[in-house]
Write a protein that holds these residues in place. Structure first.
Motif, PDB file in Angstrom:
ATOM      1  N   LEU A 145      10.404  16.738   8.738  1.00 31.80           N
ATOM      2  CA  LEU A 145       9.725  16.381   7.490  1.00 31.80           C
ATOM      3  C   LEU A 145       8.273  16.843   7.450  1.00 31.80           C
ATOM      4  O   LEU A 145       7.636  16.765   6.398  1.00 31.80           O
ATOM      5  CB  LEU A 145       9.797  14.867   7.281  1.00 31.80           C
ATOM      6  CG  LEU A 145      11.210  14.333   7.038  1.00 31.80           C
ATOM      7  CD1 LEU A 145      11.267  12.818   7.252  1.00 31.80           C
ATOM      8  CD2 LEU A 145      11.688  14.688   5.638  1.00 31.80           C
ATOM      9  N   ASN A 146       7.748  17.326   8.553  1.00 30.20           N
ATOM     10  CA  ASN A 146       6.367  17.805   8.569  1.00 30.20           C
ATOM     11  C   ASN A 146       6.199  19.001   7.638  1.00 30.20           C
ATOM     12  O   ASN A 146       6.953  19.976   7.719  1.00 30.20           O
ATOM     13  CB  ASN A 146       5.953  18.207   9.988  1.00 30.20           C
ATOM     14  CG  ASN A 146       5.781  17.017  10.907  1.00 30.20           C
ATOM     15  OD1 ASN A 146       5.569  15.900  10.447  1.00 30.20           O
ATOM     16  ND2 ASN A 146       5.877  17.250  12.211  1.00 30.20           N
ATOM     17  N   GLY A 147       5.208  18.914   6.779  1.00 26.20           N
ATOM     18  CA  GLY A 147       4.942  20.013   5.861  1.00 26.20           C
ATOM     19  C   GLY A 147       5.879  20.093   4.683  1.00 26.20           C
ATOM     20  O   GLY A 147       5.792  21.027   3.872  1.00 26.20           O
ATOM     21  N   ARG A 148       6.788  19.149   4.560  1.00 24.11           N
ATOM     22  CA  ARG A 148       7.729  19.148   3.437  1.00 24.11           C
ATOM     23  C   ARG A 148       7.108  18.517   2.196  1.00 24.11           C
ATOM     24  O   ARG A 148       6.360  17.545   2.289  1.00 24.11           O
ATOM     25  CB  ARG A 148       8.980  18.338   3.787  1.00 24.11           C
ATOM     26  CG  ARG A 148       9.817  18.900   4.900  1.00 24.11           C
ATOM     27  CD  ARG A 148      10.758  19.968   4.392  1.00 24.11           C
ATOM     28  NE  ARG A 148      11.668  20.376   5.456  1.00 24.11           N
ATOM     29  CZ  ARG A 148      12.570  21.336   5.332  1.00 24.11           C
ATOM     30  NH1 ARG A 148      12.678  21.982   4.190  1.00 24.11           N
ATOM     31  NH2 ARG A 148      13.351  21.665   6.344  1.00 24.11           N
ATOM     32  N   ARG A 149       7.466  19.063   1.054  1.00 24.20           N
ATOM     33  CA  ARG A 149       7.170  18.393  -0.210  1.00 24.20           C
ATOM     34  C   ARG A 149       8.347  17.475  -0.529  1.00 24.20           C
ATOM     35  O   ARG A 149       9.491  17.931  -0.588  1.00 24.20           O
ATOM     36  CB  ARG A 149       6.960  19.409  -1.326  1.00 24.20           C
ATOM     37  CG  ARG A 149       5.667  20.226  -1.183  1.00 24.20           C
ATOM     38  CD  ARG A 149       5.527  21.221  -2.304  1.00 24.20           C
ATOM     39  NE  ARG A 149       6.536  22.268  -2.208  1.00 24.20           N
ATOM     40  CZ  ARG A 149       6.973  22.995  -3.234  1.00 24.20           C
ATOM     41  NH1 ARG A 149       6.513  22.743  -4.453  1.00 24.20           N
ATOM     42  NH2 ARG A 149       7.871  23.932  -3.062  1.00 24.20           N
ATOM     43  N   VAL A 150       8.060  16.195  -0.716  1.00 24.86           N
ATOM     44  CA  VAL A 150       9.115  15.198  -0.882  1.00 24.86           C
ATOM     45  C   VAL A 150       8.793  14.290  -2.054  1.00 24.86           C
ATOM     46  O   VAL A 150       7.655  13.836  -2.210  1.00 24.86           O
ATOM     47  CB  VAL A 150       9.274  14.335   0.403  1.00 24.86           C
ATOM     48  CG1 VAL A 150      10.337  13.256   0.201  1.00 24.86           C
ATOM     49  CG2 VAL A 150       9.624  15.205   1.604  1.00 24.86           C
TER      50      VAL A 150
END
Length: 288
Positions: A145-150
């Motif tokens: 999930l690091n650096g993900r747009r969520v």
């Protein structure tokens, strides 16, 4: 056998017995501040949630909602324009051949079964996740999930950090379009969506809120829910609860069609076998 690990089954049972059944979606380890959008995992910063408009822009010519029904195997998804498709669950495998707008996962069981599929997605593909799916991904590998747009798919009737409420609650009047038999749709996904047991309707609520010219439904078959999804095999397929809830699901799509007509959005269906065709949603082919 359930796709949930045994420990998760125990946590679900304990949450029900204590009268807070949806608390298990984020416990233990995940904390979500709905005001700031800050998400922490086991006490450390994980990510900052984005509003849906930051991922699904307003006024697009086309948004395609792509499910994983068997009919997808006969479709040419490469004809979809880049960054127009919201891929649902196992349709995420199509990210290898098209450039999706986002991938949406609502059920934590899908994460437990197919974490590798999600982990292999390019990091520039945004994720639309329920609290339970977000927690399950963090459990399996928070680095994914690091650096993900969520953006968060919150449940209007079981919101994060709040008590349960009914769709008839007057507090929801401003964000709901209601229909017959207690069926309703949200027109403000940042406030939450109405959960139907099929992620396709959550995606349609997100798409409608963006007010595109057209919404194209691909692989939303519903008629063949007992058959393997296009990415599965006969011996390795997950059970589906769609058949039992089909009447309510069709009621939700009927409201979606009505809402789309009211805002001059055209809904089209690219599945020749879809149960949605009986609602009067026009059948079409995927066009570039």
């Amino acid at each position: 056998m359930s796709d949930r690990p045994f420990v998760r089954q125990l946590i679900r049972l304990a949450a029900r017995l204590t009268g807070r059944p949806h608390r298990q979606d984020i416990w233990p380890g995940l904390a979500i501040d709905r005001t700031s959008g800050q998400v922490t995992w086991r006490g450390s910063q994980l990510l900052t949630l984005l509003p849906f408009a930051a991922i699904v822009p307003q006024g697009m010519p086309l948004i395609a909602v792509v499910g994983s029904g068997p009919s997808v195997a006969d479709q040419d998804l490469t004809r979809l324009p880049p960054r127009t498709a919201i891929l649902l669950n196992g349709a995420a495998t199509l990210a290898a051949t098209i450039q999706p707008l986002a991938v949406m996962v609502e059920d934590e069981r899908f994460v437990f079964r197919h974490m590798a599929m999600l982990a292999n997605l390019p990091r520039d593909i945004p994720l639309l996740l329920s609290p339970a799916a977000l927690r399950a991904m963090a459990e399996r590998d928070s680095d994914v999930l690091n650096g993900r747009r969520v953006a968060l798919i919150d449940n209007l009737t079981k919101p994060v950090n709040q008590p349960r409420r009914k769709l008839s609650d007057p507090a929801l009047d401003a964000v709901l379009t209601r229909g017959a038999n207690g069926v309703a749709l949200s027109h403000d996904p940042d406030a939450g969506v109405v959960i139907f047991g099929t992620v396709a309707l959550s995606a349609v609520q997100v798409a409608l809120a963006a007010k595109p010219d057209r919404i194209l439904l691909v692989g939303i078959d519903l008629t063949n829910a007992a058959a393997p999804r296009f990415y599965e095999t006969a011996t390795k397929s997950a059970p589906s609860g769609i058949v039992a809830g089909l009447d309510r699901i069709l009621g939700g799509f009927a409201i979606a069609l009505r809402s789309a007509q009211a805002q001059n959005t055209t809904i089209l269906c690219a599945s020749p076998v879809s149960a949605l065709l009986v609602l009067g949603i026009p059948k079409t082919k995927i066009l570039s």
